[in-house]
Write a protein that holds these residues in place. Structure first.
Motif, PDB file in Angstrom:
ATOM      1  N   LYS A   1       0.472  -1.680   0.285  1.00 38.06           N
ATOM      2  CA  LYS A   1       0.076  -0.057   0.078  1.00 38.06           C
ATOM      3  C   LYS A   1       0.831   1.708  -0.039  1.00 38.06           C
ATOM      4  CE  LYS A   1      -4.090  -2.063   1.530  1.00 38.06           C
ATOM      5  NZ  LYS A   1      -4.464  -1.747   2.567  1.00 38.06           N
ATOM      6  N   GLY A   2       2.366   1.201  -0.253  1.00 40.42           N
ATOM      7  CA  GLY A   2       2.965   2.223  -0.731  1.00 40.42           C
ATOM      8  C   GLY A   2       3.922   3.060   1.110  1.00 40.42           C
ATOM      9  N   GLN A   3       3.304   2.516   2.048  1.00 37.36           N
ATOM     10  CA  GLN A   3       4.122   3.227   3.173  1.00 37.36           C
ATOM     11  C   GLN A   3       5.336   2.396   3.288  1.00 37.36           C
ATOM     12  OE1 GLN A   3       1.263   0.610   3.516  1.00 37.36           O
ATOM     13  NE2 GLN A   3       0.265   0.430   4.767  1.00 37.36           N
ATOM     14  N   GLY A   4       6.197   2.012   2.704  1.00 38.86           N
ATOM     15  CA  GLY A   4       7.360   2.037   2.450  1.00 38.86           C
ATOM     16  C   GLY A   4       7.976   3.126   1.412  1.00 38.86           C
ATOM     17  N   LEU A   5       7.527   2.770   0.129  1.00 37.08           N
ATOM     18  CA  LEU A   5       7.445   4.014  -1.073  1.00 37.08           C
ATOM     19  C   LEU A   5       7.485   5.502   0.008  1.00 37.08           C
ATOM     20  CD1 LEU A   5       5.394   3.052  -3.477  1.00 37.08           C
ATOM     21  CD2 LEU A   5       8.102   2.198  -3.121  1.00 37.08           C
ATOM     22  N   GLU A   6       6.648   5.731   0.727  1.00 40.80           N
ATOM     23  CA  GLU A   6       6.639   7.455   1.509  1.00 40.80           C
ATOM     24  C   GLU A   6       7.657   7.425   2.141  1.00 40.80           C
ATOM     25  OE1 GLU A   6       1.553   8.029   2.137  1.00 40.80           O
ATOM     26  OE2 GLU A   6       2.386   6.231   2.445  1.00 40.80           O
ATOM     27  N   GLU A   7       8.294   6.277   2.805  1.00 37.75           N
ATOM     28  CA  GLU A   7       9.582   6.374   4.471  1.00 37.75           C
ATOM     29  C   GLU A   7      10.548   6.530   3.386  1.00 37.75           C
ATOM     30  OE1 GLU A   7      11.537   7.140   7.174  1.00 37.75           O
ATOM     31  OE2 GLU A   7       9.242   6.497   7.585  1.00 37.75           O
TER      32      GLU A   7
END
Length: 202
Positions: A43-49
């Motif tokens: 869901k993209g949380q690692g990308l955001e970090e």
């Protein structure tokens, strides 16, 4: 009451997974000039970090997924980063990565090898696209007794152990391989990481 309990369990799992993606990206110690790849961005949380650490630099984050639904969701959520060229999202299988040799300063994933159709080829591909001396980080938190029947059926390699994985990384040229235990600072759940570096080419 049963439905409410089931909903709470799912929410807890989603929260844990989000924290895993975030902490994995954080442990990569990403610099502003890095080219970074997350395999299976969810869901993209690692990308955001990861994107937070590129501010003011020339780096780029690329994420791959096998799910069109997740790709569409994250494309919508992070459309501004995509528009600036800082983020690229690709729909592809991990064993068929199309990136050039030695492209990335860091590659990471969460629970990846449980779902990979061909672990051997995927590890070869990751080694190929990773720059010499750079980090490949895997975060693992997957217990079969905590999974629903549907979730268990989605696993391609349910019995593949973290030690087997570490041994395979070594066979394909990774060095300084380290398995570590962690406890999440927010919720306290335990997980493991496998840290490995691409061998410096002569």
């Amino acid at each position: 009451m049963g439905c409410s309990g089931s909903s709470a369990v799912k929410k807890d799992k989603d929260t844990q997974l989000a924290q895993l993606h975030q902490s994995t990206a954080l442990q990569c110690e990403i610099k502003p000039h890095y080219f970074v790849l997350e395999i299976g961005f969810g869901k993209g949380q690692g990308l955001e970090e990861a994107l937070k650490h590129l501010q003011g630099g020339s780096g780029r984050v690329i994420g791959t997924e096998t799910s069109q639904k997740l790709l569409d969701e994250v494309t919508k959520k992070l459309k501004d980063d995509i528009a600036t060229g800082t983020l690229e999202l690709d729909l592809c299988l991990p064993e068929t990565l199309t990136y050039i040799n030695s492209m990335f300063d860091c590659v990471y994933n969460v629970n990846g090898f449980f779902y990979w159709e061909d672990i051997n080829t995927t590890v070869q591909e990751i080694y190929r696209i990773l720059r010499a001396g750079c980090l490949f980080l895997t975060c693992v938190h997957k217990k079969k007794n905590e999974l629903t029947l549907k979730e268990q059926q989605e696993l391609k390699n349910p019995d593949f152990t973290i030690q087997q994985y570490a041994d395979m990384l070594k066979e394909h040229g990774f060095v300084k391989i380290k398995i570590q235990e962690h406890r999440n600072a927010h919720s306290g759940f335990k997980y493991q990481t496998v840290q490995a570096f691409a061998r410096r080419r002569k």
